[in-house]
Design a protein around this motif. Structure first.
Motif, PDB file in Angstrom:
ATOM      1  N   LEU A 116     -13.887  -9.526   1.512  1.00 51.47           N
ATOM      2  CA  LEU A 116     -14.848 -10.597   1.262  1.00 51.47           C
ATOM      3  C   LEU A 116     -14.110 -11.789   0.676  1.00 51.47           C
ATOM      4  O   LEU A 116     -13.540 -11.699  -0.416  1.00 51.47           O
ATOM      5  N   ASP A 117     -14.114 -12.901   1.377  1.00 56.59           N
ATOM      6  CA  ASP A 117     -13.394 -14.090   0.931  1.00 56.59           C
ATOM      7  C   ASP A 117     -14.037 -14.629  -0.348  1.00 56.59           C
ATOM      8  O   ASP A 117     -15.231 -14.905  -0.388  1.00 56.59           O
ATOM      9  N   GLY A 118     -13.224 -14.759  -1.392  1.00 60.91           N
ATOM     10  CA  GLY A 118     -13.732 -15.263  -2.669  1.00 60.91           C
ATOM     11  C   GLY A 118     -14.207 -14.190  -3.622  1.00 60.91           C
ATOM     12  O   GLY A 118     -14.410 -14.457  -4.800  1.00 60.91           O
ATOM     13  N   SER A 210     -10.970 -18.318  -3.000  1.00 57.80           N
ATOM     14  CA  SER A 210     -10.910 -18.021  -1.568  1.00 57.80           C
ATOM     15  C   SER A 210      -9.453 -18.043  -1.116  1.00 57.80           C
ATOM     16  O   SER A 210      -8.583 -18.639  -1.756  1.00 57.80           O
ATOM     17  N   TRP A 211      -9.189 -17.367  -0.009  1.00 54.13           N
ATOM     18  CA  TRP A 211      -7.834 -17.300   0.527  1.00 54.13           C
ATOM     19  C   TRP A 211      -7.424 -18.633   1.140  1.00 54.13           C
ATOM     20  O   TRP A 211      -8.210 -19.289   1.815  1.00 54.13           O
ATOM     21  N   LYS A 212      -6.177 -19.013   0.905  1.00 53.07           N
ATOM     22  CA  LYS A 212      -5.605 -20.110   1.671  1.00 53.07           C
ATOM     23  C   LYS A 212      -5.484 -19.675   3.123  1.00 53.07           C
ATOM     24  O   LYS A 212      -5.341 -18.490   3.413  1.00 53.07           O
ATOM     25  N   ARG A 213      -5.545 -20.643   4.007  1.00 57.41           N
ATOM     26  CA  ARG A 213      -5.452 -20.327   5.430  1.00 57.41           C
ATOM     27  C   ARG A 213      -4.479 -21.294   6.098  1.00 57.41           C
ATOM     28  O   ARG A 213      -4.167 -22.352   5.576  1.00 57.41           O
ATOM     29  N   GLY A 215      -1.898 -23.698   7.543  1.00 55.14           N
ATOM     30  CA  GLY A 215      -0.723 -24.374   7.023  1.00 55.14           C
ATOM     31  C   GLY A 215      -0.527 -24.196   5.532  1.00 55.14           C
ATOM     32  O   GLY A 215       0.614 -24.073   5.057  1.00 55.14           O
ATOM     33  N   ALA A 216      -1.619 -24.167   4.764  1.00 51.97           N
ATOM     34  CA  ALA A 216      -1.512 -23.996   3.310  1.00 51.97           C
ATOM     35  C   ALA A 216      -0.983 -22.610   2.964  1.00 51.97           C
ATOM     36  O   ALA A 216      -0.178 -22.448   2.031  1.00 51.97           O
ATOM     37  N   LEU A 217      -1.421 -21.618   3.715  1.00 48.77           N
ATOM     38  CA  LEU A 217      -0.947 -20.255   3.480  1.00 48.77           C
ATOM     39  C   LEU A 217       0.514 -20.113   3.883  1.00 48.77           C
ATOM     40  O   LEU A 217       1.329 -19.534   3.155  1.00 48.77           O
ATOM     41  N   ARG A 218       0.855 -20.660   5.023  1.00 42.83           N
ATOM     42  CA  ARG A 218       2.255 -20.604   5.469  1.00 42.83           C
ATOM     43  C   ARG A 218       3.169 -21.330   4.482  1.00 42.83           C
ATOM     44  O   ARG A 218       4.294 -20.891   4.209  1.00 42.83           O
TER      45      ARG A 218
END
Length: 280
Positions: A116-118, A210-213, A215-218
């Motif tokens: 669950l995101d967040g 919440s999860w980075k996704r 470009g931000a995650l990379r």
């Protein structure tokens, strides 16, 4: 079902006969918080509590080592988690321990598993419903088959030290990685595995948890000096937050990632293993 689902999605799916919601919150020793008590005080309606401190190999002195297949199956069945269910896992901890439960369910054979995101923090911030007490699911059948190829052992990792074919990434905070802070478990010396890169798992999240996704995650992996082109081994203190890095890589489409289950609790307690300090 996607590997990461939104609070809006879960709110719309609550009550579906095949859906099982799992609270997998865990805290570091000495944190002063009780995950089970917090679950009983408030949780997402219908959620069961998966105790990651208990679903372990009790014969192994290192904490949080994967349990035998029969023990994992028994615990899942008692919680009402069975074959064919869709599982959505959340937590309410800075350790983001839902990722550990996601990894465990997957390597023991579950097919439909999401985080669950967040987590509970985002669910509560949006004013969504909660319940208290203990939810008892109906006994189910869970077929557990461990994919041991997804798990790295200490002996295997010892053989990889000094080679350049794998990225070893440590999810602990910078102070613990560098050996500047004491470890939370007795008998474990400070430091890190030689050649490891440090990517604190908290770097994979936005301000709202919440999860980075994308470009931000990379960028978080790039900033830590992690070569995403190489197969990856994740590690941490006891194998919990290592799963956060593994899940983050999964969100980037990278699935040649394995987890060192013993992590620093095993490595740092063994006088024979090589150890490094400082920032590499």
């Amino acid at each position: 079902m996607e590997s990461l689902v939104s609070t809006e999605w879960l709110a719309g799916e609550l009550g579906a006969p095949d859906l099982r919601v799992i609270d997998a919150t865990i805290f570091l020793p000495g944190a002063g918080r009780n995950a089970r008590a917090e679950y009983e005080a408030e949780h997402i309606p219908g959620a069961v509590f998966l105790d990651l401190d208990e679903v372990v190999d009790s014969a192994n002195p290192a904490p949080h080592m994967l349990p035998p297949e029969h023990k994992f199956a028994s615990r899942m069945q008692t919680l009402g988690l069975g074959d064919g269910n869709r599982f959505v896992i959340y937590d309410n901890t800075p350790l983001h321990s839902a990722a550990r439960a996601w990894w465990m369910l997957r390597i023991f054979g579950a097919h439909y598993v999401a985080i669950l995101d967040g987590g509970l923090a985002k669910w509560k911030a949006e004013g969504r419903p909660l319940e208290s007490g203990v939810h008892h699911g109906r006994h189910a059948h869970f077929s557990a088959y461990l994919d041991a190829g997804q798990v790295v052992t200490k002996d295997e990792l010892l053989g990889l030290i000094g080679t350049d074919g794998q990225s070893i990434v440590d999810a602990r905070g910078a102070g613990r990685f560098a050996g500047e802070e004491a470890e939370p478990r007795p008998g474990v010396v400070p430091g890190h595995i030689p050649g490891a890169r440090n990517l604190p798992q908290s770097e994979l999240f936005n301000a709202d948890n919440s999860w980075k996704r994308g470009g931000a995650l990379r960028a978080a992996f790039d900033a830590a000096g992690v070569d995403l082109a190489k197969p990856m081994i994740t590690t941490c203190g006891s194998g919990v937050t290592a799963a956060v890095l593994l899940f983050g890589a999964h969100l980037l489409g990278k699935n040649d990632v394995r987890l060192y289950d013993g992590s620093w609790s095993e490595w740092g307690a063994d006088p024979a293993t090589p150890k490094a300090v400082g920032h590499e």
